[in-house]
Design an enzyme around this catalytic site. Structure first.
Site, mmCIF file in Angstrom:
data_model
loop_
_atom_site.group_PDB
_atom_site.id
_atom_site.type_symbol
_atom_site.label_atom_id
_atom_site.label_comp_id
_atom_site.label_asym_id
_atom_site.label_seq_id
_atom_site.Cartn_x
_atom_site.Cartn_y
_atom_site.Cartn_z
ATOM 1 N N GLU A 1 46.144 -38.539 -57.185
ATOM 2 C CA GLU A 1 45.572 -38.259 -58.500
ATOM 3 C C GLU A 1 46.679 -37.796 -59.439
ATOM 4 O OE1 GLU A 1 41.128 -37.485 -58.229
ATOM 5 O OE2 GLU A 1 42.069 -35.556 -57.883
ATOM 6 N N SER B 1 40.594 -40.960 -64.119
ATOM 7 C CA SER B 1 39.929 -41.803 -65.121
ATOM 8 C C SER B 1 39.535 -43.173 -64.563
ATOM 9 C CB SER B 1 40.806 -41.939 -66.371
ATOM 10 O OG SER B 1 41.048 -40.671 -66.946
ATOM 11 N N GLY C 1 40.847 -37.041 -66.217
ATOM 12 C CA GLY C 1 40.021 -36.667 -67.365
ATOM 13 C C GLY C 1 40.618 -37.037 -68.708
ATOM 14 N N ASN D 1 33.555 -36.456 -57.467
ATOM 15 C CA ASN D 1 33.895 -35.046 -57.659
ATOM 16 C C ASN D 1 33.157 -34.574 -58.911
ATOM 17 O OD1 ASN D 1 34.973 -32.548 -58.046
ATOM 18 N ND2 ASN D 1 37.031 -33.260 -58.585
ATOM 19 N N TRP D 2 32.044 -33.882 -58.682
ATOM 20 C CA TRP D 2 31.227 -33.451 -59.836
ATOM 21 C C TRP D 2 31.839 -32.264 -60.570
ATOM 22 C CZ3 TRP D 2 25.574 -33.482 -57.454
ATOM 23 C CH2 TRP D 2 25.140 -34.802 -57.363
ATOM 24 N N LYS D 3 32.864 -31.661 -59.989
ATOM 25 C CA LYS D 3 33.480 -30.462 -60.594
ATOM 26 C C LYS D 3 32.388 -29.421 -60.861
ATOM 27 C CE LYS D 3 36.883 -33.546 -62.520
ATOM 28 N NZ LYS D 3 38.188 -33.592 -63.133
ATOM 29 N N GLU E 1 43.175 -29.283 -60.197
ATOM 30 C CA GLU E 1 42.590 -28.188 -60.994
ATOM 31 C C GLU E 1 42.647 -26.872 -60.231
ATOM 32 O OE1 GLU E 1 38.958 -30.251 -61.989
ATOM 33 O OE2 GLU E 1 40.112 -31.584 -63.297
ATOM 34 N N GLY F 1 35.855 -38.473 -61.049
ATOM 35 C CA GLY F 1 35.373 -37.267 -61.699
ATOM 36 C C GLY F 1 34.330 -37.614 -62.748
ATOM 37 N N GLY F 2 34.750 -37.706 -64.001
ATOM 38 C CA GLY F 2 33.829 -37.903 -65.134
ATOM 39 C C GLY F 2 32.793 -39.001 -64.910
ATOM 40 N N HIS G 1 43.042 -29.951 -54.898
ATOM 41 C CA HIS G 1 42.787 -30.659 -56.162
ATOM 42 C C HIS G 1 43.677 -30.068 -57.255
ATOM 43 C CE1 HIS G 1 40.821 -32.095 -59.794
ATOM 44 N NE2 HIS G 1 40.320 -33.066 -59.036
HETATM 45 C C1 PEP Z 1 39.131 -35.767 -60.465
HETATM 46 O O1 PEP Z 1 39.103 -34.691 -61.065
HETATM 47 O O2 PEP Z 1 39.195 -35.779 -59.227
HETATM 48 C C2 PEP Z 1 39.080 -36.993 -61.261
HETATM 49 C C3 PEP Z 1 39.507 -38.084 -60.723
HETATM 50 O O3 PEP Z 1 38.605 -36.871 -62.534
HETATM 51 P P1 PEP Z 1 38.406 -38.061 -63.618
HETATM 52 O O4 PEP Z 1 37.826 -39.245 -62.901
HETATM 53 O O5 PEP Z 1 37.474 -37.483 -64.637
HETATM 54 O O6 PEP Z 1 39.753 -38.358 -64.165
#
Ligand code: PEP
Length: 253
Positions: free
Chosen positions: A169, A215, A175, A13-15, A103, A236-237, A101
């Protein structure tokens, strides 16, 4: 994982990150990395932001890596400025779409009922929804984790979509660097699996991939992927760095 393990599924997930050139470079690095031995047995999906989808789809056309949208409109077409429809995603090369999601829930006020309509729109256009679920830190502290997961899951799958994946999640892990422990992840994934068995027939409930997100890193995925109901990761990150993302894929396969 169980002896008859589900094929791992690892998604990026590049956001709202990267520009066209970065996205193309990433895809080339990813393809090179996946082609190098040993062979990887994982399904891989990239969720770029909308303007990057055509670039990513083009770069990955000769690979097995799939592409998805990060969101979609519940409507099929019409006067919905700024929204993107399921058929537009499919037409741009997407096979997947994220629904619900945290967010989107947090910053755009998406509630269960809207997420359910988005899942329905995805299914109408043959996109596979990856339905995101998870409790906040306060909900966990209040002992409400299962209640929240059950409410979100029942609402999102009310239309009985034929195909979908889940991403557990925990909001407090996204994050933050505060990953769920393997035991915590399995407890939540096991609960989701039991709830799926109440909602679907036995074979369908076993076939749904339940990804962990929050994370995830190359260091913590080996402990998580050995849990019986952890079938992969939504990253994500760490998915913004092709080498880290590849290490997560390799650590899952
Ligand atoms: C996400 O936003 O789907 C996610 C898992 O982010 P991160 O890996 O940065 O926690």
């Amino acid at each position: 994982m169980s002896p008859e393990r589900r094929r791992p599924l690892v998604a990026a997930n590049w956001k709202m990150n990267l520009l066209k050139g970065d996205a193309a470079d990433f895809c080339r690095d990813l393809k090179r990395g996946l082609a190098a031995p040993p062979a990887v047995d994982a399904r891989v999906v990239i969720f770029p932001s909308f303007p990057l989808i055509p670039v990513v789809a083009r770069e990955l056309v000769d690979s097995e890596v799939e592409v998805g949208g990060q969101d979609l409109s519940p409507a099929d077409k019409g006067a919905f400025t700024g929204d993107v429809s399921a058929s537009q995603l499919a037409d741009s090369g997407c096979a997947w779409v994220l629904c619900g999601h945290s967010e989107r829930r947090q910053y755009h006020g998406e509630e269960d009922e809207l997420v359910a309509r988005k899942v329905k729109a995805a299914a109408r256009h043959h996109l596979t929804p990856m339905i995101c679920l998870g409790e906040t830190r306060d909900e966990r502290r209040a002992g409400r984790t299962f209640e929240v997961l059950e409410r979100q899951l029942r609402a999102a799958t009310e239309s009985q979509p034929e195909l979908f994946a889940l991403a557990y999640e925990p909001v407090w892990a996204i994050g933050t660097g505060d990953t769920a422990s393997p035991e915590m992840a399995q407890e939540a994934h096991g609960f989701l699996r039991r709830t799926l068995r109440e909602l679907l027939d036995a074979a369908a409930a076993e076939s749904v991939a339940i990804l962990y997100g929050g994370s995830a890193t190359p260091d913590n995925v080996p402990g998580l992927i050995v849990q019986p109901d952890v079938d992969g990761f939504l990253v994500g990150g760490a998915s913004l760095d092709p080498q880290k993302f590849l290490a997560i894929i390799r650590g899952s396969g």
